[in-house]
Write an enzyme that holds these catalytic residues in place. Structure first.
Site, PDB file in Angstrom:
ATOM      1  N   ASP A 284      46.635  32.506  42.928  1.00  0.00           N
ATOM      2  CA  ASP A 284      46.864  33.665  42.072  1.00  0.00           C
ATOM      3  C   ASP A 284      45.637  33.804  41.161  1.00  0.00           C
ATOM      4  O   ASP A 284      44.778  32.912  41.100  1.00  0.00           O
ATOM      5  CB  ASP A 284      48.185  33.526  41.299  1.00  0.00           C
TER       6      ASP A 284
HETATM    7  C1  BGC Z   1      49.875  38.378  39.903  1.00  0.00           C
HETATM    8  C2  BGC Z   1      49.941  38.479  41.408  1.00  0.00           C
HETATM    9  C3  BGC Z   1      49.014  39.573  41.890  1.00  0.00           C
HETATM   10  C4  BGC Z   1      47.613  39.272  41.389  1.00  0.00           C
HETATM   11  C5  BGC Z   1      46.598  40.293  41.868  1.00  0.00           C
HETATM   12  C6  BGC Z   1      48.447  38.288  39.388  1.00  0.00           C
HETATM   13  O1  BGC Z   1      48.411  38.380  38.012  1.00  0.00           O
HETATM   14  O2  BGC Z   1      50.619  37.254  39.477  1.00  0.00           O
HETATM   15  O3  BGC Z   1      51.254  38.717  41.799  1.00  0.00           O
HETATM   16  O4  BGC Z   1      49.057  39.681  43.267  1.00  0.00           O
HETATM   17  O5  BGC Z   1      47.630  39.263  39.982  1.00  0.00           O
HETATM   18  O6  BGC Z   1      46.763  41.507  41.261  1.00  0.00           O
END
Ligand code: BGC
Length: 765
Positions: A284
């Protein structure tokens, strides 16, 4: 470029629906191509492939990333949605970099791209996996049209705490429903062949346990015992793997004191060894660098080492952030020091290159900009969005059959509430690039439905706001300034007098889209602001009153549940939401959705879920004393609950073989009949309980469901199979998957409190 697209298209058609032998030939040829490419790559180029950067068109200039793309130092970009820019960056990668390896473009396509579908929690409320698959097929087509190859979805985290804002992004509390939904999302995004020009690679997230954060606080530590992990939190991920999901995202939080992004048990033992997952793992955002912040890794280089060796193949980073790009800055050194081996790096690069080959990016790297508008504006997409929104609504109350309303009478309708005419909020979180103006609000939907002969007037009544702003405000733009005290009084009064002078009142209350989703946890689940006060005041006028809820989590609506005649849960229903709600309110569609969560009376009951174990004081006991003495222990609405405009009955529950041996299957069937005067759809739900075993089992567990359409008076037989996969669980006593000889209670009905019951005996083999 068009010619290339055409050649690509023909190739895709040829590859589509390949027989198994052709498929394995195709994967062998991908393996060969990956090895051939890998053998030519420098260490620096390999590190480039495991490096992914955010690109925000709003704040960044192409020159920031272009030199690194040319040098092969970036393998993937995320958050780009402009096909012109995507083609521009891709051209540098495939025409000007040494090895011409295409970039992989990722984006959060969560519930639609140009056409916004209901939020995932709403789609789960449809209990209709085929619908979810169709919706994500359209989302994939719209995203791939601009050059996006990869979506960070589905989120398959089980959520049993509605204070957690991200409950809106998943399928709710249940592993069985969650697994069916996870597989449907994956099939919708990827189809049978992700290289097809209208499919994208899916990414199951957030591996694993993110929904169990302490106190429902986002990113907070989760402590999950093994039995709960295997039986509750992991099954939807396993279902996504079985459906062929191409990638996985490691979660942010600590799981049992080991951050998920540095967690070799999750990423190696479970994902690779136990499940045989072949795709790649992305972190993430900044989860690698944040291993230092967690107090887990010593420094950024140690963070890279811990995440990489635990099994995170690709690092997602914000450019310019001091904790960003730990892989890019440390892997070469870690290899020189012998902490990471070249073979380990090759393994990660192999997986990422294989995905690029599978997506057809080497043959078809560009997108045809001239086709975007036609693909996005296909009327079929909006038609399906409307059907999806209709099918996702859940009718919670309909006293005296107030709904459906008649179209020409009442003559005047007051549409009241801060969500009634909000285009931004009808769509839900993660709606970043659609045309907000094309979203239809409830007010607009009702107006379009009833025509000019009925007076439809609107008053917001109250304004609502987060106390602490959402970080997504930077992308979504600011909301209008809060009202002054004078405005507040005037607007409240205006709404009350509008209600007083109307024949019927539709109140649209709930939450802004940014009150749920990421970084949107909440301590209370009450209606924000003065919405309840407005509801009580207007209800006091004695007019026929319908409450429509637009929200991303179950809310405390205990007062409304006993004082407002009709309550329709619409969640954030998407672009066509207002039309779909009007269809339901006026009977052009019949509600048939069911709750994918147990609905608490208030936050005080959290966590509350139907599949809990039985205590020494079962709820069925007279003078049940185990829970609280000050409030009922039952939820406001049970899991699986939802009404219709017609009524149904279940009868004739039977088991084809009432006694089976361990490993055998039996068929459970039941007759469902529409006993009312309108056509409608009922979701038949099968629950089981294992009476005894090596470990205690939940009081009920969902093990089958089917949404059936029935004409008035029509009866259908619904059949479920109960066999090894439904009767097996992970025993905390044996520390293994077991299927045990035992007696099972079975129930089939319209929610988790179903009373029609029989038994099944499973004996030793
Ligand atoms: C979120 C993810 C997301 C990623 C990209 C993160 O802050 O937890 O779910 O896919 O950002 O946008």
């Amino acid at each position: 470029m068009r010619a290339k697209v055409a050649v690509g298209l023909v190739m895709m058609l040829v590859l589509f629906d390949l027989p198994v032998t052709a498929r394995s030939r195709q994967s062998q040829s991908i393996d060969r191509r990956v090895e051939a490419l890998l053998s030519q790559m420098t260490l620096e180029e390999k590190v480039g492939q495991v490096h992914q950067l955010f690109y925000f068109t709003q704040f960044m200039k192409p020159e920031v990333v272009e030199p690194d793309i040319r040098a092969g130092k970036i393998g993937s970009l995320l958050f780009l949605t402009d096909p012109v820019l995507i083609n521009r960056f891709q051209k540098i990668a495939v025409e000007n970099s040494r090895l011409k390896i295409p970039l992989l473009f990722g984006f959060d396509v969560i519930h639609g791209f140009h056409t916004i579908f209901p939020v995932p929690l709403a789609m789960a409320s449809s209990w209709d996996p085929a619908l979810v698959e169709q919706a994500q097929t359209i989302a994939a087509r719209e995203a791939r049209a601009v050059g996006i190859h990869w979506t960070f979805a589905p989120m398959v985290d089980i959520a049993r705490d509605p204070r957690w804002g991200r409950i809106v992004e998943g399928a709710g509390e249940d592993p069985f429903l969650g697994s069916r939904m996870a597989a449907a999302h994956v099939r919708g995004f990827q189809g049978t062949d992700p290289s097809s020009p209208d499919r994208v690679l899916a990414c199951m997230k957030h591996f694993a346990g993110y929904g169990a954060g302490n106190g429902g606080r986002d990113y907070d530590s989760a402590y999950i015992a093994d039995a709960e992990l295997y039986n509750v939190y992991l099954p939807p991920f396993k279902a996504a793997v079985d459906a062929g999901v191409g990638s996985a995202m490691s979660a942010y939080m600590d799981l049992n004191d080991v951050p998920a992004t540095g967690n070799a048990f999750l990423l190696r033992d479970v994902l690779r060894k136990q499940w045989g997952f072949k795709g790649f793992v992305v972190s993430d955002a900044e989860a690698v660098g944040n291993l230092v912040t967690h107090g887990f890794a010593e420094d950024k280089s140690d963070a890279a080492y811990r995440a990489f060796t635990a099994g995170v193949d690709l690092e997602m980073s914000f450019p310019g952030n001091p904790i960003a790009s730990a892989y890019a800055s440390s892997l070469t050194k870690l290899i020189a020091e012998g902490r990471v081996t070249k073979a380990q790096l090759d393994e990660a690069v192999r997986r990422i290159l294989a995905a690029k080959f599978k997506l057809g990016l080497f043959e078809n790297p560009y997108v045809d900009e001239s086709r975007v508008a036609a693909i996005h504006n296909n009327p079929e997409h909006r038609r399906l969005a409307r059907v999806a929104a209709q099918r996702s609504t859940v009718l919670l109350r309909n006293d005296g059959n107030l709904l459906p309303l008649a179209k020409g009478d009442p003559k005047s309708v007051a549409v009241i509430g801060p969500l009634a005419d909000s285009k931004r909020d009808i769509r839900g979180s993660w709606s970043f690039v659609d045309d907000i103006n094309s979203a239809v609000t409830v007010l607009e939907g009702i107006r379009a439905k009833v025509g000019s002969s009925v007076k439809v007037e609107f008053a917001p009544g109250v304004d609502i706001a987060r106390v602490y702003p959402s970080p997504f405000g930077i992308i979504q733009g600011p909301r209008s300034a809060p009202w002054t005290e004078t405005q507040k009084r005037a607007e409240f009064e205006k709404a009350v007098s509008l209600a007083r002078s109307s024949d019927v009142v539709v109140m649209v209350l709930g939450e802004h889209e940014d009150m749920s989703g990421e970084a949107a946890s909440q301590s209370s689940i009450e209606l924000p602001g003065r919405q309840l006060e407005l509801l009580k005041t207007i209800s006091g006028l004695g007019k026929p009153l319908v409450l429509v809820l637009i929200n991303g989590r179950p809310l405390d609506i205990s007062w409304a549940a006993s004082n407002v005649s009709a309550i329709l849960e619409a969640w954030h229903p998407g672009t066509e939401g207002g039309n779909a709600i009007a269809d339901i309110l006026y009977g052009d569609a019949t509600p048939g959705g069911k709750l994918p969560v147990t609905w608490p009376r208030s936050a005080a009951q959290i966590p509350i879920y139907y599949a809990h174990n039985i205590t020494q004081e079962p709820e069925t006991k007279k003078n049940f004393t185990s829970r609280y003495w000050d409030i009922p222990s039952s939820p406001l609405y049970p899991f699986g609950y939802g009404l219709s405009y017609t009524t149904f009955s279940f009868s004739n529950l039977r088991v084809s073989k009432p006694e089976i041996k361990v490993g055998e299957s039996t068929e459970v069937s039941v007759d469902v009949e529409n006993t009312g005067r309108r056509a409608g759809e009922e979701v038949a739900q099968l629950y089981i309980h294992q009476r005894y075993g090596s470990a205690s089992r939940p009081v009920r567990e969902l093990k089958g469901f089917e949404r059936v359409a029935l004409a008035p008076g029509q009866k259908k037989t619904v059949r479920f199979t109960l066999g090894k996969s439904e009767l097996t669980y992970w025993s905390g006593a044996v520390r293994e998957w077991v299927q045990e000889p035992a007696v099972f209670d079975l129930w089939v009905g319209s929610d988790a409190t179903a009373s029609l019951t029989t038994t099944l005996r499973v004996v030793k083999r």
